[in-house]
Design an enzyme around this catalytic site. Structure first.
Site, PDB file in Angstrom:
ATOM      1  N   SER A  98      69.244  47.881 -17.120  1.00 58.40           N
ATOM      2  CA  SER A  98      70.024  47.412 -15.987  1.00 58.40           C
ATOM      3  C   SER A  98      70.399  46.107 -16.080  1.00 58.40           C
ATOM      4  O   SER A  98      71.440  46.016 -16.998  1.00 58.40           O
ATOM      5  CB  SER A  98      69.014  47.429 -14.832  1.00 58.40           C
ATOM      6  OG  SER A  98      69.864  47.617 -13.732  1.00 58.40           O
ATOM      7  N   ASP A 223      70.910  58.706 -12.549  1.00 57.67           N
ATOM      8  CA  ASP A 223      70.828  57.176 -11.999  1.00 57.67           C
ATOM      9  C   ASP A 223      71.660  57.123 -10.677  1.00 57.67           C
ATOM     10  O   ASP A 223      72.851  57.266 -10.932  1.00 57.67           O
ATOM     11  CB  ASP A 223      71.364  56.486 -13.397  1.00 57.67           C
ATOM     12  CG  ASP A 223      70.921  55.120 -13.059  1.00 57.67           C
ATOM     13  OD1 ASP A 223      70.729  54.323 -12.070  1.00 57.67           O
ATOM     14  OD2 ASP A 223      70.568  54.420 -14.171  1.00 57.67           O
ATOM     15  N   HIS A 251      67.233  55.794 -12.606  1.00 58.13           N
ATOM     16  CA  HIS A 251      67.400  54.402 -13.241  1.00 58.13           C
ATOM     17  C   HIS A 251      66.141  54.075 -14.058  1.00 58.13           C
ATOM     18  O   HIS A 251      66.326  53.194 -14.822  1.00 58.13           O
ATOM     19  CB  HIS A 251      67.713  53.651 -12.121  1.00 58.13           C
ATOM     20  CG  HIS A 251      68.486  52.274 -12.431  1.00 58.13           C
ATOM     21  ND1 HIS A 251      69.215  52.020 -13.321  1.00 58.13           N
ATOM     22  CD2 HIS A 251      67.915  50.997 -12.086  1.00 58.13           C
ATOM     23  CE1 HIS A 251      69.508  50.922 -13.698  1.00 58.13           C
ATOM     24  NE2 HIS A 251      68.782  49.976 -12.916  1.00 58.13           N
TER      25      HIS A 251
END
Length: 270
Positions: A98, A223, A251
Site C-alpha cells: 500500500s 481491493d 487490500h
C-alpha cells in the site's frame, strides 16, 4: 531480534530482524496505518523457508519515534535508506504494501535502488492513490479528506471502518481487534499527515519509469483501497515487471491468500 536505527538526530526507526543468518533478505515496508506486525504471516512462513525477514516501522507508526514532521515520501524513503545503510544490506528484495509500496517506488527512484536487487509491490498505492484528471482509477479526493477529518475527530471509529473494507476473506472478531490495535499504535498526527500527502504531493508516474530492477506486482482484484487498475498501471509503466492478480483478495492479500502470497514472493526471490 528488535532494535532501533537512528535516521535523524532525534528520530529512531524500529526494526524487527528475523533469521539474520540467511543470505536471502526481504525488507518489508508496511502500509498505512499499521506497522511491521501486519506481516506476521509472512515472517512465520518465509523465515522457515530460509529467508531473512526484516520489518521496519515507518516513522510515526508502530514502535518507531513519532516526530511532528517528516511524512512525505522523500523523507520516508530516506528513512529506508538509513535502515539499509545501518544494516549494511545488499542485494535485497524490497517489499512494500500500500503506502509502503509507494515509499518503495520512491526509494528505488530517489536512491537509485541502493542495496536493492528486486522490488515487490504489494497492493501498492502507486502511481496515485487518489483520482486525478489524467488518472481516474484511485480513491475520490473527498473520501480521503473525510478520512483525515475522521482521524482528528474519532480516530478509533475511522480505523474500524477502514479495517472493515480491508479484507475480502472472512475475518474473526479477534483478528479484527488485533488489526485495529495496529492502527492505534500510530500517532494521530502521523496518521493524518501521511493521508494528507496522498492528496497534494505524492504521485509516482515518473518514479515508476526510472525503475530498472525486476519487479513483482501482487494485487487483489477486490481491493477497495488501492483499486486493481493501479496494478495494471504499474505493470505498464515499470520495465521488467510481472503482475500476479489475486482473485480472492482485497487490500489485505498478505492474509486473504497468504499461502499463495508467500509462494509467489519466494518464487520471485529464488
Amino acid at each position: 531480534m528488535g532494535y532501533y536505527v537512528r535516521v535523524e538526530s532525534d528520530v529512531h526507526i524500529y526494526v524487527e530482524d528475523i533469521n539474520r543468518m540467511s543470505q536471502k533478505t526481504i525488507l518489508f515496508i508496511h502500509g498505512w496505518p499499521a506497522n511491521h506486525k501486519m506481516f506476521e504471516y509472512q515472517f512465520n512462513q518465509l523465515s522457515q523457508m530460509g529467508y531473512r525477514c526484516i520489518g521496519m516501522d515507518l516513522r510515526g507508526f508502530g514502535q518507531s519515534d513519532k516526530p511532528w514532521e517528516g511524512y512525505d515520501y522523500d523523507r520516508l524513503a530516506d528513512d529506508v535508506r538509513s535502515v539499509i545503510g545501518a544494516l549494511k544490506l545488499q542485494n535485497i528484495t524490497l517489499a512494500g504494501h500500500s503506502t509502503g509500496g509507494a515509499v518503495a517506488v520512491r526509494y528505488v527512484a530517489r536512491h537509485r535502488g541502493y542495496g536493492v536487487s528486486k522490488l515487490a509491490l504489494l497492493a501498492a498505492a502507486a502511481p496515485s492513490l487518489i483520482q486525478r484528471p489524467y488518472f481516474p482509477y484511485g480513491l475520490k479526493t473527498e473520501d480521503v479528506k473525510q478520512i483525515i477529518q475522521d482521524t482528528y475527530h474519532d480516530r478509533p471509529n475511522m480505523l474500524q471502518g477502514f479495517g472493515n473494507m480491508f479484507f475480502f476473506q472472512h475475518i474473526t472478531e479477534p483478528f479484527s481487534d488485533w488489526f485495529f490495535q495496529l492502527g492505534l499504535q500510530a500517532a494521530s498526527w502521523s496518521t493524518a499527515k501521511v493521508a494528507n500527502t496522498w492528496l497534494y504531493e505524492e504521485k509516482l508516474f515518473q518514479d515508476m519509469g526510472e525503475i530498472q530492477i525486476p519487479t513483482l506486482i501482487l494485487h487483489g482484484i477486490h481491493d477497495k483501497v488501492c483499486h486493481f487498475p493501479l496494478a495494471e498501471a504499474q505493470k505498464q509503466e515499470i520495465k521488467n515487471a510481472k503482475l500476479v492478480p489475486f482473485e480472492y483478495s482485497g487490500h489485505g492479500l498478505f492474509w486473504d491468500e497468504r499461502d499463495k502470497f508467500n509462494q509467489e514472493l519466494a518464487k520471485f526471490i529464488g
